[in-house]
Design an enzyme around this catalytic site. Structure first.
Site, mmCIF file in Angstrom:
data_model
loop_
_atom_site.group_PDB
_atom_site.id
_atom_site.type_symbol
_atom_site.label_atom_id
_atom_site.label_comp_id
_atom_site.label_asym_id
_atom_site.label_seq_id
_atom_site.Cartn_x
_atom_site.Cartn_y
_atom_site.Cartn_z
ATOM 1 N N LYS A 139 0.841 -1.206 0.000
ATOM 2 C CA LYS A 139 0.000 0.000 0.000
ATOM 3 C C LYS A 139 0.877 1.257 0.000
ATOM 4 C CE LYS A 139 -3.601 2.156 2.838
ATOM 5 N NZ LYS A 139 -4.518 1.983 3.965
ATOM 6 N N GLU A 180 10.618 -4.456 4.626
ATOM 7 C CA GLU A 180 10.757 -5.856 4.217
ATOM 8 C C GLU A 180 10.442 -6.022 2.730
ATOM 9 O OE1 GLU A 180 9.117 -4.758 6.866
ATOM 10 O OE2 GLU A 180 9.149 -6.195 8.539
ATOM 11 N N GLY A 211 -4.917 -2.274 5.308
ATOM 12 C CA GLY A 211 -4.105 -3.396 4.824
ATOM 13 C C GLY A 211 -4.778 -4.742 5.038
ATOM 14 N N ARG A 212 -5.277 -4.985 6.260
ATOM 15 C CA ARG A 212 -5.861 -6.301 6.559
ATOM 16 C C ARG A 212 -7.252 -6.479 5.960
ATOM 17 N NH1 ARG A 212 -4.941 -3.123 10.664
ATOM 18 N NH2 ARG A 212 -6.552 -2.361 12.067
ATOM 19 N N GLU A 217 -5.119 -7.427 15.161
ATOM 20 C CA GLU A 217 -4.599 -6.113 14.783
ATOM 21 C C GLU A 217 -5.724 -5.076 14.865
ATOM 22 O OE1 GLU A 217 -1.541 -6.193 11.628
ATOM 23 O OE2 GLU A 217 -2.525 -4.413 10.858
ATOM 24 N N HIS A 272 -4.826 -34.182 16.879
ATOM 25 C CA HIS A 272 -3.698 -35.039 17.271
ATOM 26 C C HIS A 272 -2.595 -34.225 17.920
ATOM 27 C CE1 HIS A 272 -5.272 -38.630 15.182
ATOM 28 N NE2 HIS A 272 -5.915 -37.692 14.509
ATOM 29 N N LYS A 297 7.776 -0.994 12.365
ATOM 30 C CA LYS A 297 8.376 -0.545 11.114
ATOM 31 C C LYS A 297 9.589 0.364 11.362
ATOM 32 C CE LYS A 297 4.318 -1.168 8.214
ATOM 33 N NZ LYS A 297 3.457 -0.702 7.133
HETATM 34 C C1 G6Q Z 1 -2.579 -4.079 7.998
HETATM 35 C C2 G6Q Z 1 -1.345 -3.508 8.498
HETATM 36 C C3 G6Q Z 1 -0.084 -4.160 7.978
HETATM 37 C C4 G6Q Z 1 0.264 -3.793 6.543
HETATM 38 C C5 G6Q Z 1 1.698 -4.217 6.265
HETATM 39 C C6 G6Q Z 1 2.135 -3.950 4.847
HETATM 40 O O1 G6Q Z 1 -3.680 -3.665 8.287
HETATM 41 O O2 G6Q Z 1 -1.343 -2.152 8.310
HETATM 42 O O3 G6Q Z 1 -0.126 -5.557 8.100
HETATM 43 O O4 G6Q Z 1 -0.623 -4.391 5.654
HETATM 44 O O5 G6Q Z 1 2.544 -3.582 7.175
HETATM 45 O O6 G6Q Z 1 2.038 -2.597 4.536
HETATM 46 P P1 G6Q Z 1 2.209 -2.118 3.046
HETATM 47 O O7 G6Q Z 1 1.124 -2.709 2.213
HETATM 48 O O8 G6Q Z 1 2.149 -0.614 3.074
HETATM 49 O O9 G6Q Z 1 3.555 -2.614 2.565
#
Ligand code: G6Q
Length: 550
Positions: free
Chosen positions: A208, A214, A269-270, A355, A386, A514
């Site tokens: 996003k 990462e 994001g989620r 989250e 199990h 982050k």
């Molecule tokens: C989700 C969070 C988090 C996010 C990641 C990736 O709700 O905000 O999991 O999706 O940190 O972020 P980017 O899409 O900006 O790389």
């Protein structure tokens, strides 16, 4: 307007008095005394069926819980979310993942912009692109068709697409192998690159913000690998596409913005698998099935918007979860999909729920005066049986369980599906009924044991039972059913956030992560010995620095 503290509300107090009695209720006798319990405490919506009858509650409990939902403004806040009000207060954003699955032409204007038109313009691009890749017209630099797709993203830009691609395995294109790289740990990228050929690999950089450390490191590594393995700079456009809200950063990375799929800051994001972040899903299953996935979620949205609270599946699931958390002290919720293709669903729900509602202050910044989100975890049945089901049956904590199953399989292997469903139903029954000491004695009676031996075994073989669970059923795990299932849990999470009065749509704990690593990373690569931290952190950094010189 400030919401009153949860525990000070009249309906919460009424629930507390009710809970004082209900704590001693036994599920066995609740069932024995009410032949109508199953029809009373089950509900259908959007192709899903929810049985919440194996919880320590009755219709009076549900009535009181729904009074609380009304007093906390669940209906008003639901409408505010669906209409695009800026309910994410700390980031001043609307929360409109539901708009991503609205049919074309359903106008929704936000800040003067018709977002339905924007959403469908991107979906048209997704269709055009996925048709070309799947149809074999999109070619790599040496003229070959794409065989492998690597989605590079983390958190919300990874968990949803990865879970959905696995869940819809039976609908996937036979030529396209999907890979997901999320971890900054180079072993993740290394394992993926070892399986692919640069001539036939497509990378999706999904971020996003397009600044997540990462993802940027992984994307840079993938680009270097591509350039060092035969690809040229001018070939990058055929092998790298981006999903992002940050056009400038995408262009700076070297991706042709014609191959960028945008989305918007009102998609968390989620909650983003429905946006172009779902590009890998659309590539795997094709645009038609991706549209079915969106339609399944939309059907659940319409149900959530329209159904009275008494028959509203996400609201009921939320209220039952709230009851277990708040009044039965359940600190965790275990998710047990009896469907191997939902293998990643518990991990997906962990992020969605924890989250969103893993918060300790209200939307106004006051301390929440109760517990909030439980720990969410789980594994597929029957594997989980199990392993840790032992603790769920006989441990000292009571852990509610959500069983999830499809009535029909998407394979045709004889004998398996009945065995799977038999296990699923047997487990929820056993958690509910348990096994009394007398039942154990009766079992042991014919086994050639002395009375002393029997009595020694009785406490070990006794099960307390009375352990709550929900069962969610669908006909088959189709794209539409998956969409409805995810939307069910999204709205459940939303409703619980409203009850606790937390902002379910920010994630400052994630933002902290982050920035934290940046300083130590520069210490790891620098010359100086670490001395700025506590002795433990200094010591650990020192060990890593020493290992670099071996
Ligand atoms: C989700 C969070 C988090 C996010 C990641 C990736 O709700 O905000 O999991 O999706 O940190 O972020 P980017 O899409 O900006 O790389």
């Amino acid at each position: 307007m400030r919401s009153p503290a949860l525990t000070s509300t009249a309906s919460f107090k009424a629930l507390e008095s009710h809970a004082a009695e209900a704590r001693d209720w036994q599920l066995r006798s609740l069932f024995a005394h009410d032949a109508q319990r199953f029809p009373k405490l089950t509900v259908d919506a959007a192709g899903l069926f929810l049985d919440y009858s194996k919880n320590r509650l009755n219709t009076a409990t549900i009535g009181l819980l729904l009074d609380l939902a009304r007093e906390r403004g669940v209906e008003r806040q639901r409408d505010a979310m669906l209409n695009g009000e800026k309910i994410n207060l700390t980031e001043q954003r609307a929360v409109l993942h539901t708009a991503l699955r609205m049919p074309r032409g359903k106008q929704l204007v936000v800040d003067g912009q018709d977002i339905n038109a924007d959403v469908h313009a991107v979906l048209d691009h997704v269709k055009e692109f996925t048709d070309r890749v799947r149809g074999g017209q999109w070619l790599g630099y040496s003229g070959k068709q794409i065989t492998d797709i690597i989605n590079i993203g983390i958190g919300g830009s990874d968990l949803g697409p990865k879970m959905a691609v696995l869940a819809l395995r039976s609908y996937s294109h036979p030529r396209l192998k999907m890979h997901f790289v999320s971890n900054v740990d180079g072993h993740d990228m290394d394992a993926a690159l070892a399986q692919v050929n640069p001539e036939t690999t497509l990378f999706i950089v999904a971020s996003k913000t397009f600044t997540t450390a990462e993802t940027m490191l992984n994307a840079g590594t993938a680009r270097n690998w591509f350039l060092q393995s035969g690809g040229k700079q001018e070939d990058l456009a055929k092998h790298f596409v981006a999903v992002s809200t940050n056009t400038k950063a995408v262009a700076e990375f070297g991706i042709d913005t014609a191959n960028m799929f945008p989305f918007w800051d009102w998609v968390g994001g989620r909650y983003s698998v429905w946006s172009a972040i779902g590009l890998s899903v659309a590539l795997a299953v094709g645009f038609g099935y991706f549209a079915d996935f969106l339609a399944g979620a939309h059907a659940m949205d319409e149900h959530f918007r329209e159904a009275p609270l008494e028959q509203n599946m996400p609201v009921l699931l939320a209220m039952v979860g709230f009851w277990n958390r708040q009044f039965l002290n359940a600190g965790s919720l275990s998710i047990a999909p009896y469907h191997q293709d939902l293998n990643r669903f518990p991990a997906y729900l962990q992020q969605l729920d924890m989250e969103s509602n893993g918060k300790r202050v209200t939307r106004n910044g006051d301390a929440v005066d109760t517990v909030t989100c439980p720990v969410v975890w789980g594994e597929c049945g029957t594997n989980a049986q199990h392993a840790y089901f032992q603790l769920l049956h006989q441990g000292t904590d009571v852990t509610p369980i959500d069983f999830i199953a499809a009535l029909r399989a998407t394979h045709d292997l004889a004998g398996h599906h009945d065995a799977l469903l038999a296990n699923c139903f047997a487990q929820s029954e056993a958690f509910m009924t348990g096994k009394t000491a007398d039942e154990v004695r009766a079992d042991l009676a014919g086994q050639n044991l002395t009375p002393e031996q029997i009595e020694a075994l009785v406490p070990h073989k006794t099960f307390p039972g009375n352990r709550p669970s929900n069962t969610i059923l669908m006909d088959q795990l189709t794209p539409g059913a998956l969409g409805a299932l995810i939307a069910l849990y999204e709205h459940k999470t939303f409703v619980q956030g409203v009850l606790w009065d937390v902002n379910s749509f920010d994630q400052w704990g994630v933002e902290l992560g982050k920035v934290l690593a940046r300083n130590i990373q520069s210490e790891l690569s620098g010359e100086a010995q670490p001395d700025r931290h506590d002795s433990s952190t200094n010591g650990l950094i020192g060990m890593a620095k020493a290992a670099q010189h071996i």
